[in-house]
Design a protein around this motif. Structure first.
Motif, PDB file in Angstrom:
ATOM      1  N   ASP B  35     -23.205   2.382  23.308  1.00  0.00           N
ATOM      2  CA  ASP B  35     -22.803   3.295  22.225  1.00  0.00           C
ATOM      3  C   ASP B  35     -21.987   4.399  22.863  1.00  0.00           C
ATOM      4  N   GLN B  42     -19.395   8.943  16.415  1.00  0.00           N
ATOM      5  CA  GLN B  42     -19.668   7.742  17.197  1.00  0.00           C
ATOM      6  C   GLN B  42     -18.445   6.837  17.164  1.00  0.00           C
ATOM      7  N   ALA B  43     -17.978   6.448  18.347  1.00  0.00           N
ATOM      8  CA  ALA B  43     -16.758   5.640  18.435  1.00  0.00           C
ATOM      9  C   ALA B  43     -17.058   4.174  18.727  1.00  0.00           C
ATOM     10  N   LEU B  44     -18.167   3.910  19.411  1.00  0.00           N
ATOM     11  CA  LEU B  44     -18.529   2.523  19.724  1.00  0.00           C
ATOM     12  C   LEU B  44     -19.985   2.294  19.313  1.00  0.00           C
ATOM     13  N   CYS B  65      -9.795   1.343  16.672  1.00  0.00           N
ATOM     14  CA  CYS B  65     -10.979   0.487  16.561  1.00  0.00           C
ATOM     15  C   CYS B  65     -11.903   0.653  17.754  1.00  0.00           C
ATOM     16  N   GLY B  66     -11.483   1.432  18.756  1.00  0.00           N
ATOM     17  CA  GLY B  66     -12.375   1.689  19.888  1.00  0.00           C
ATOM     18  C   GLY B  66     -12.086   0.864  21.119  1.00  0.00           C
ATOM     19  N   THR B  69     -11.226   3.208  24.000  1.00  0.00           N
ATOM     20  CA  THR B  69     -12.454   3.905  24.403  1.00  0.00           C
ATOM     21  C   THR B  69     -13.343   2.963  25.204  1.00  0.00           C
ATOM     22  N   GLU B 245     -13.464  -1.080  13.848  1.00  0.00           N
ATOM     23  CA  GLU B 245     -14.254   0.102  13.511  1.00  0.00           C
ATOM     24  C   GLU B 245     -15.392   0.351  14.505  1.00  0.00           C
ATOM     25  N   GLY B 246     -15.061   0.261  15.781  1.00  0.00           N
ATOM     26  CA  GLY B 246     -16.031   0.587  16.824  1.00  0.00           C
ATOM     27  C   GLY B 246     -17.048  -0.495  17.108  1.00  0.00           C
TER      28      GLY B 246
END
Lengths: 320, 275
Positions: B35, B42-44, B65-66, B69, B245-246
């Motif tokens: 996470d 929260q990105a992931l 979408c991450g 990251t 979306e992560g």
């Protein structure tokens, strides 16, 4: 061909043939006002500079620049004051640059800019910039001479007279460094802000530690900004009298400062002394003019050296 | 005989612990329940993924979408951003890169990175490539010169720059600068190379050069590449992961993801229905 017109919901109230615009102002008034302000400034500067130049240029001679004052400052030169000023400014720069640069690096690289502590430190720095210079002078007297110098004497020289616990060039330089610290911090931070994050990330991605990244990327990249800070510090510090009059500047000294705990003569203070405490003000007037001219020229020269170094650094950076 | 032993799906099904460990060694990087947070955002979300050794893994998905990251968690690069937080594990050869290393710089010499925007240092070509060696304590001049040459050759840049090693990196084209950044990353002999959209700012010819280079490098390195360009993912990668979306929606062999995606979202994205 009939062009369809949008129909207004209430129908046309009146037919508008033409709009009667107010005639435009020619803009002469704002232009004139701003120009007047500029002219006033230029005139002031010209009067000050012209007055000093005309009054002082006759006094300037090789002897004036290379000899100490004589006959209660009515004759002779100002060499000790020139020497003292240069020495003072160099010591100040040596003291203020590392502390100012490290503070800026800490604020920009090690703290979260949004955190409360960082904002508090920033407020403190801004307040430091607003403190009147005479307060710095009194602080220098109390802290550097009384506390630090007196403390050194009590520990290392308990049997001698005051060695460090007395006005000295080192305390005056440190007091001036404190005064000019905010400009160095602010201009360094400004420079650090312009360094692209990508460069720092590139260094980290190659296994560079934070310290290596600061040393090899951030400081070299920030160097022009750091030099700008020192230029501003010199401009601010070289002409200040209030911080040094309690902390090290002397009325008259037959010798040049050779040690860090010697007192010294300084141009700004010398001007103050000649203007207010001379037994014969009229007789010292040409020397006073000459001294002011030398102080201005010296500040300008010190600035020029720093600007020259900065442009060298910039050019070198552009060419690597 | 035990032909199915080479079939991954069969071995994954096994419960035997020792073979489980052996199977894990096949993977260079194992991500477990990751996470990631930027402040409160929260990105992931709960990403678990295995990255195979000496293969090219492509991360695809729409902007935001991450995937960038995610790739930056694999060399602890996100730690340089204040206010970020991570949960979960990233294992490199079985070592937890967040727990088993004192300083993130240690992990970054093993997991190199190439960024979206080419970011050469304002130094000469030579010094750019030598930088990673110098910060890792190598002082032998001859050795540095050898590694610089070798790295530039591996990045297919040597012939273009060999007479201009002392020129500023900024005097070269965007594509050359990006290959210089790849050479720079190769110089520290990483095991894994992360590439965050390495060709997105380049013209088609430079892009083709970078893609050819990835094809060469995959024999010796584990490569993870983020890309917006699905043709590129299809061309260069062995394995593809689709982020949305992560979340990791689906990952598998590139061929399967592009021909027989299991999830509807993946299919919609690949066929261009959104993104």
């Amino acid at each position: 061909m009939k062009i369809l017109q949008p129909t207004l919901p209430v129908g046309p109230v009146r037919v508008i043939d033409s709009l009667d615009f107010k005639p435009k102002s020619t803009g002469m008034i704002p232009r004139g006002l701003t120009l007047a302000a500029v002219l006033i400034i230029l005139a002031m500067l010209a009067i000050i500079m012209g007055n000093i130049f005309i009054g002082g240029v006759g006094t300037i001679s090789w002897e004036f620049l290379t000899h100490p004052p004589e006959q209660g400052m009515k004759a002779g030169g100002i060499f000790p004051a020139i020497f003292g000023t240069v020495a003072l400014v160099i010591l100040m720069v040596i003291a203020v640059i590392p502390v100012g640069v490290f503070t800026a690096i800490y604020l920009h690289e090690y703290t979260n800019p949004k955190s409360r502590v960082t904002r508090l430190i920033r407020v403190a720095i801004n307040n430091l910039a607003g403190v009147p210079s005479i307060v710095f002078g009194l602080f220098g007297l109390g802290f550097f001479i009384g506390f630090v110098g007196g403390g050194l004497d009590a520990v290392f020289f308990p049997d001698d007279g005051p060695v460090w616990g007395q006005p000295a060039i080192i305390w005056a330089a440190l007091t001036l460094a404190l005064l000019t610290l905010p400009v160095v911090i602010v201009s360094t931070e400004e420079a650090l802000r312009t360094i692209p994050t990508e460069l720092k990330e590139a260094s980290y991605a190659l296994g560079g530690t934070k310290l290596q990244t600061i040393w090899r990327i951030i400081i070299p990249q920030g160097l022009p900004g750091i030099l700008t800070g020192s230029i501003l510090a010199i401009s601010r510090g070289a002409g200040e009298v209030a911080p040094i009059m309690f902390t090290g500047a002397a009325y008259y000294l037959p010798y040049l400062p050779a040690k860090l705990n010697d007192q010294f003569m300084e141009l700004g203070y010398h001007i103050y002394v000649m203007a207010t405490q001379s037994p014969d003000v009229e007789a010292t007037k040409p020397i006073l003019y000459g001294t002011v001219l030398v102080l201005l020229a010296l500040t300008f020269a010190l600035n020029s050296v720093a600007i020259l170094i900065r442009s060298r650094v910039r050019k070198k950076r552009a060419n690597v | 005989m035990y032909n199915e032993m080479s079939d991954l799906s069969v071995r994954v099904a096994k419960t035997d612990i020792s073979s489980d460990a052996a199977e894990k060694l096949q993977y260079k990087i194992i991500v477990e329940q990751l996470d990631f947070f930027y402040g409160d955002i929260q990105a992931l979300f709960d990403i678990s993924m295995n990255i195979e050794q000496n293969r090219v893994t492509a991360l695809i998905g729409p902007s935001g979408c991450g995937k960038s990251t995610f790739i930056r968690t694999l060399n602890r690069m996100n730690e340089t951003i204040p206010g970020t937080r991570m949960e979960g594990k990233v294992l490199l050869d079985g070592c937890d890169i967040y727990q088993d290393f004192d300083d993130p710089s240690q992990i970054r010499t093993r997991v190199g990175m190439v960024f979206q925007k080419s970011n050469p240092f304002p130094k000469s070509v030579f010094e750019n490539v030598a930088y990673g060696l110098r910060v890792n304590g190598i002082k032998d001049r001859n050795l540095i010169a050898e590694v610089v040459e070798e790295s530039l050759k591996r990045a297919a840049l040597w012939d273009e720059v060999k007479d201009k090693l002392d020129n500023s990196a900024f005097t070269f084209s965007g594509g050359q600068q990006q290959r210089l950044c790849i050479a720079r990353a190769l110089a520290i002999r990483p095991e894994v190379i992360l590439m965050d959209e390495p060709a997105s700012a380049l013209d088609p010819i430079s892009t083709a050069k970078i893609e050819d280079l990835i094809g060469e490098l995959r024999q010796h390195y584990t490569i993870v590449i983020v890309t917006h360009n699905m043709q590129q993912a299809a061309r260069v990668s062995d394995h593809t992961a689709f982020f949305y979306e992560g979340k990791l929606i689906e990952d598998g062999p590139t061929k399967e993801i592009f021909t027989r995606p299991k999830k509807k979202k993946t299919e919609d994205y690949i066929t261009g229905r959104f993104g």
